[in-house]
Design a protein around this motif. Structure first.
Motif, short mmCIF file in Angstrom:
data_model
loop_
_atom_site.label_atom_id
_atom_site.label_comp_id
_atom_site.label_asym_id
_atom_site.label_seq_id
_atom_site.Cartn_x
_atom_site.Cartn_y
_atom_site.Cartn_z
N GLY A 20 52.84 49.08 26.70
CA GLY A 20 53.53 47.79 26.84
C GLY A 20 52.61 46.64 26.48
N TRP A 21 52.97 45.46 26.97
CA TRP A 21 52.24 44.24 26.62
C TRP A 21 50.76 44.31 26.96
N GLY A 22 50.43 44.82 28.16
CA GLY A 22 49.03 44.84 28.59
C GLY A 22 48.21 45.81 27.76
N SER A 23 48.69 47.07 27.69
CA SER A 23 47.91 48.12 27.02
C SER A 23 47.78 47.87 25.52
N PRO A 42 55.12 57.50 28.00
CA PRO A 42 56.35 58.20 27.61
C PRO A 42 57.08 57.48 26.48
N ARG A 43 56.70 56.23 26.22
CA ARG A 43 57.40 55.45 25.19
C ARG A 43 56.48 55.33 23.98
N ASN A 44 56.89 55.93 22.84
CA ASN A 44 55.98 55.95 21.70
C ASN A 44 56.13 54.70 20.81
N PHE A 48 59.04 44.50 22.24
CA PHE A 48 58.95 43.05 22.36
C PHE A 48 60.07 42.60 23.32
N THR A 49 59.77 42.63 24.62
CA THR A 49 60.81 42.42 25.66
C THR A 49 61.53 41.06 25.61
N PRO A 50 60.89 39.96 25.20
CA PRO A 50 61.62 38.69 25.25
C PRO A 50 62.94 38.69 24.47
N LEU A 51 63.02 39.53 23.45
CA LEU A 51 64.27 39.53 22.67
C LEU A 51 65.22 40.67 23.07
N PHE A 141 70.54 48.51 34.16
CA PHE A 141 69.34 47.68 34.20
C PHE A 141 69.11 47.09 32.82
N LEU A 142 68.13 46.20 32.72
CA LEU A 142 67.83 45.64 31.40
C LEU A 142 66.31 45.54 31.25
N LYS A 143 65.70 46.69 30.94
CA LYS A 143 64.24 46.73 30.85
C LYS A 143 63.79 47.41 29.56
N LEU A 290 57.26 48.83 42.45
CA LEU A 290 56.11 49.69 42.09
C LEU A 290 56.54 51.03 41.53
N ARG A 291 55.82 51.52 40.54
CA ARG A 291 56.08 52.89 40.05
C ARG A 291 55.40 53.88 41.02
N PRO A 292 55.99 55.10 41.17
CA PRO A 292 55.41 56.07 42.10
C PRO A 292 53.94 56.40 41.80
N THR A 339 54.50 38.60 33.89
CA THR A 339 55.08 38.23 32.59
C THR A 339 54.29 38.86 31.44
N ALA A 340 54.92 38.86 30.27
CA ALA A 340 54.28 39.38 29.06
C ALA A 340 53.04 38.53 28.74
N GLN A 341 53.19 37.25 28.97
CA GLN A 341 52.10 36.33 28.66
C GLN A 341 50.83 36.68 29.45
N SER A 412 56.76 28.31 29.83
CA SER A 412 57.86 29.24 30.08
C SER A 412 59.05 28.85 29.23
N LEU A 413 59.66 29.88 28.66
CA LEU A 413 60.82 29.63 27.78
C LEU A 413 61.94 30.58 28.19
N ALA A 414 63.16 30.08 28.23
CA ALA A 414 64.27 31.02 28.48
C ALA A 414 65.50 30.56 27.72
P1 FAD Z 1 55.46 47.04 30.10
O1 FAD Z 1 55.52 46.14 28.94
O2 FAD Z 1 56.69 47.26 30.91
O3 FAD Z 1 54.89 48.44 29.62
C1 FAD Z 1 54.70 49.51 30.49
C2 FAD Z 1 54.38 50.74 29.66
O4 FAD Z 1 54.00 51.81 30.53
C3 FAD Z 1 55.56 51.24 28.84
O5 FAD Z 1 55.09 51.65 27.60
C4 FAD Z 1 56.05 52.43 29.65
O6 FAD Z 1 56.70 53.39 28.86
C5 FAD Z 1 54.73 52.97 30.18
N1 FAD Z 1 54.84 53.81 31.37
C6 FAD Z 1 55.75 53.76 32.37
N2 FAD Z 1 55.49 54.70 33.29
C7 FAD Z 1 54.39 55.36 32.87
C8 FAD Z 1 53.63 56.45 33.39
N3 FAD Z 1 53.95 57.05 34.53
N4 FAD Z 1 52.57 56.88 32.68
C9 FAD Z 1 52.22 56.29 31.50
N5 FAD Z 1 52.89 55.26 30.98
C10 FAD Z 1 53.96 54.80 31.66
N6 FAD Z 1 57.81 37.93 29.91
C11 FAD Z 1 57.46 36.79 29.30
O7 FAD Z 1 56.32 36.34 29.45
N7 FAD Z 1 58.35 36.12 28.50
C12 FAD Z 1 59.59 36.56 28.27
O8 FAD Z 1 60.37 35.92 27.56
C13 FAD Z 1 59.99 37.77 28.89
N8 FAD Z 1 61.22 38.25 28.69
C14 FAD Z 1 61.59 39.42 29.28
C15 FAD Z 1 62.85 39.92 29.07
C16 FAD Z 1 63.26 41.09 29.67
C17 FAD Z 1 64.64 41.62 29.44
C18 FAD Z 1 62.35 41.79 30.51
C19 FAD Z 1 62.76 43.08 31.16
C20 FAD Z 1 61.09 41.30 30.74
C21 FAD Z 1 60.69 40.11 30.14
N9 FAD Z 1 59.43 39.58 30.35
C22 FAD Z 1 59.05 38.43 29.72
C23 FAD Z 1 58.47 40.26 31.25
C24 FAD Z 1 57.54 41.16 30.43
O9 FAD Z 1 58.27 42.01 29.59
C25 FAD Z 1 56.67 42.00 31.36
O10 FAD Z 1 55.96 41.17 32.24
C26 FAD Z 1 55.70 42.82 30.51
O11 FAD Z 1 56.40 43.76 29.76
C27 FAD Z 1 54.65 43.51 31.37
O12 FAD Z 1 53.80 44.21 30.53
P2 FAD Z 1 53.13 45.57 31.01
O13 FAD Z 1 52.22 46.00 29.92
O14 FAD Z 1 52.60 45.43 32.38
O15 FAD Z 1 54.37 46.56 31.15
#
Ligand code: FAD
Ligand code: NAD
Length: 466
Positions: A20-23, A42-44, A48-51, A141-143, A290-292, A339-341, A412-414
């Protein structure tokens, strides 16, 4: 391009969980030559969650907001291993991650273990349901991308079922009632997109549903978008009113059945009432849990005992109570919003930190070698070695000077529907809270430009609303 190779025994193994965004932000800036890097998720693809809310109605095609992780990784200088699997357990003492292939196709081996020297946990969060009965069974859900696809299908199914021959007026009303629970940015953006879809397409395609199609946003707190400025909350509520999206604040959903939700609200006399609200589509957007695998890791580390919302980290994003585990994004608690940011900035920080740690180790090795050489060298060569060592020590001091993580909020934008967006942006000169169509143009161009550059594997996180 990088080739898959066996791990180099001279290098430390760095395991990164999540794509995801962090990794991904970490992987983007990480010099992969310094470590044996293994990515497990698990997600290959990166999403880009904002869209994502725009995918629920087809405004944006989901493929354009996904970037295959393999395509991203092949541009790295040194090979990175990727396993499509879930981390089911992290054993802190043994420095081991247990992984399981949860995909449809499984080989003879579908569960195994991966040892690590360094671990980055970037697994994000789950959808919160607060244990409310019926949410998982009946709500959407919407994730993730499959969530958006399910919603898209459900919207059309509700519409088609409502127009089925001999359907009763009451049932038509229920089927065309689209209920969104949670007035945070996810709920607000989805409600706006859905109303747009109705106004731009559905109303024209199927005029007979026009009087019954109805979107309601349910929020437990007194207002929607609680993290935005007051004037933007007012602007959003006013825009929703014009769009005829009903907002039900101070309304807490307590139970969900297949055809209605039960919500508690306070009536004019201050008495708590329970109301049944029939729905056709229910989208549940009440934030993160929290994830398990994270919960389990926390239970192994005494210093995490008082943390509730995620892995407590120090200012270098080290998981408190450990030395070799870092956490980024929604699964980490560093006093910033999930947040993604934030996640992207944390990932980029860790990349810098790891690059610097590798440099430090390399210089320290060189110094140790020189010190050894010096003791064996003839007298006339010692001065030169001494000078080289002095230079290296200077470099080492410079490299070691890395400050802690500091988040820089870009705003912040929405999107709120009707081609309008709200933006809370801090400029150098102060704060700007703005809403309207110009903000929408800004929102769209900011995101689309990021999205397109992400397709070239070189996205920059400059302005992501949060
Ligand atoms: P994620 O991006 O959720 O990535 C987590 C990753 O971990 C995924 O690849 C997942 O498959 C993987 N994973 C899950 N479980 C496991 C496991 N057990 N072992 C290994 N990998 C695993 N933020 C903003 O700043 N601006 C926005 O406009 C915005 N819009 C959003 C719109 C929506 C619909 C949503 C749902 C969120 C939005 N966010 C936005 C929030 C933002 O998406 C999250 O804060 C961000 O994705 C967090 O990044 P992350 O890397 O922590 O997790
Ligand atoms: P959120 O936590 O921001 O909002 C959830 C809302 O649901 C809260 O307002 C809460 O009061 C409400 N709620 C909880 N239980 C309820 C119940 N039983 N009945 C009625 N209402 C209930 O969640 P989110 O919107 O999914 O956002 C998650 C994170 O992602 C946030 O940090 C957010 O900033 C970020 N995000 C940002 C954007 C953006 O910036 N455009 C878009 C989406 C998400």
């Amino acid at each position: 391009p990088a080739q898959q190779e066996d791990p180099d025994p001279k290098k430390k193994t760095l395991v990164v969980l999540g794509t995801g965004w962090g990794s991904v932000s970490l992987l983007k800036k990480l010099d992969t030559e310094n470590y044996n890097v293994i990515v497990i998720s698990p997600r290959n693809y990166f999403l880009f969650t904002p869209l994502l809310p725009s995918c629920t109605t087809g405004t944006i095609e989901h493929r354009s907001i996904m970037e295959p992780i393999r395509n991203f990784l092949r541009h790295k200088k040194a090979a990175v291993k990727y396993y499509e699997a879930e981390a089911t357990k992290i054993d802190y003492e043994k420095k081991m991650v247990y992984i399981k292939d949860e995909s449809e196709v499984k080989g003879n081996v579908s569960a195994t273990e991966v040892p690590f020297d360094m671990l980055v946990v970037g697994v994000g969060a789950e959808n919160a349901t607060f244990g409310i009965p019926g949410v998982r069974e009946n709500g959407c859900f919407l994730k993730e991308v499959p969530d958006a696809q399910k919603i898209r299908k459900r919207i059309m199914d509700c519409v088609e079922t409502a127009t089925f021959k001999d359907q009763s007026p009451e049932e038509i009303k229920r089927l065309l009632h689209m209920v969104v629970v949670g007035g945070g940015p996810t709920g607000v953006e989805f409600a706006g997109e859905l109303q747009d879809f109705f106004e731009h397409d559905l109303r024209k395609w199927i005029p007979e549903i026009a009087n019954n199609f109805h979107v309601t946003l349910v929020e437990a707190l007194p207002s929607v978008l609680p993290s935005f400025s007051k004037n933007l909350i007012d602007y959003t509520e006013q825009t929703f009113k014009e769009e005829t999206i009903e907002i039900r604040t101070k309304t807490m959903v307590k139970n969900v059945t297949e055809k209605y939700i039960e919500a508690e609200f306070t009536d004019a006399s201050g008495k708590k009432q329970l109301e049944q609200i029939p729905y056709g589509l229910l989208v549940w957007a009440t934030g993160n849990a929290l994830r398990p695998v994270v919960k389990d890791l926390m239970s192994q580390i005494p210093a995490q005992k008082d943390s509730r919302r995620g892995l407590a980290v120090n200012e270098y994003l080290v998981v408190k109570g450990t030395e070799n585990i870092w956490a980024v994004g929604d699964c980490a608690v560093a006093n910033y919003a999930p947040t993604a940011q934030v996640a992207a900035q944390e990932g980029a920080f860790l990349a810098r930190l790891f690059n610097q740690m590798a440099k430090t180790e390399q210089i320290e090795l060189e110094l140790a070698k020189l010190s050894d050489d010096q003791s064996k060298a003839p007298k006339e060569a010692r001065d030169q070695i001494f000078n080289t060592m002095k230079d290296l020590q200077k470099r080492l001091r410079r490299v070691k000077q890395m400050g802690p993580f500091e988040y820089s909020h870009q705003g912040s934008l929405a999107y709120i529907g009707s081609e309008k967006a709200v933006a809370d942006i801090s400029w150098l000169t102060g704060n700007l809270a703005t809403g309207g169509q110009l903000t929408y143009v800004f929102w769209r161009s900011a995101y689309l430009s990021m999205c397109f550059s992400s397709k070239c594997s070189s996205y920059e996180v400059k302005l992501v609303g949060g």
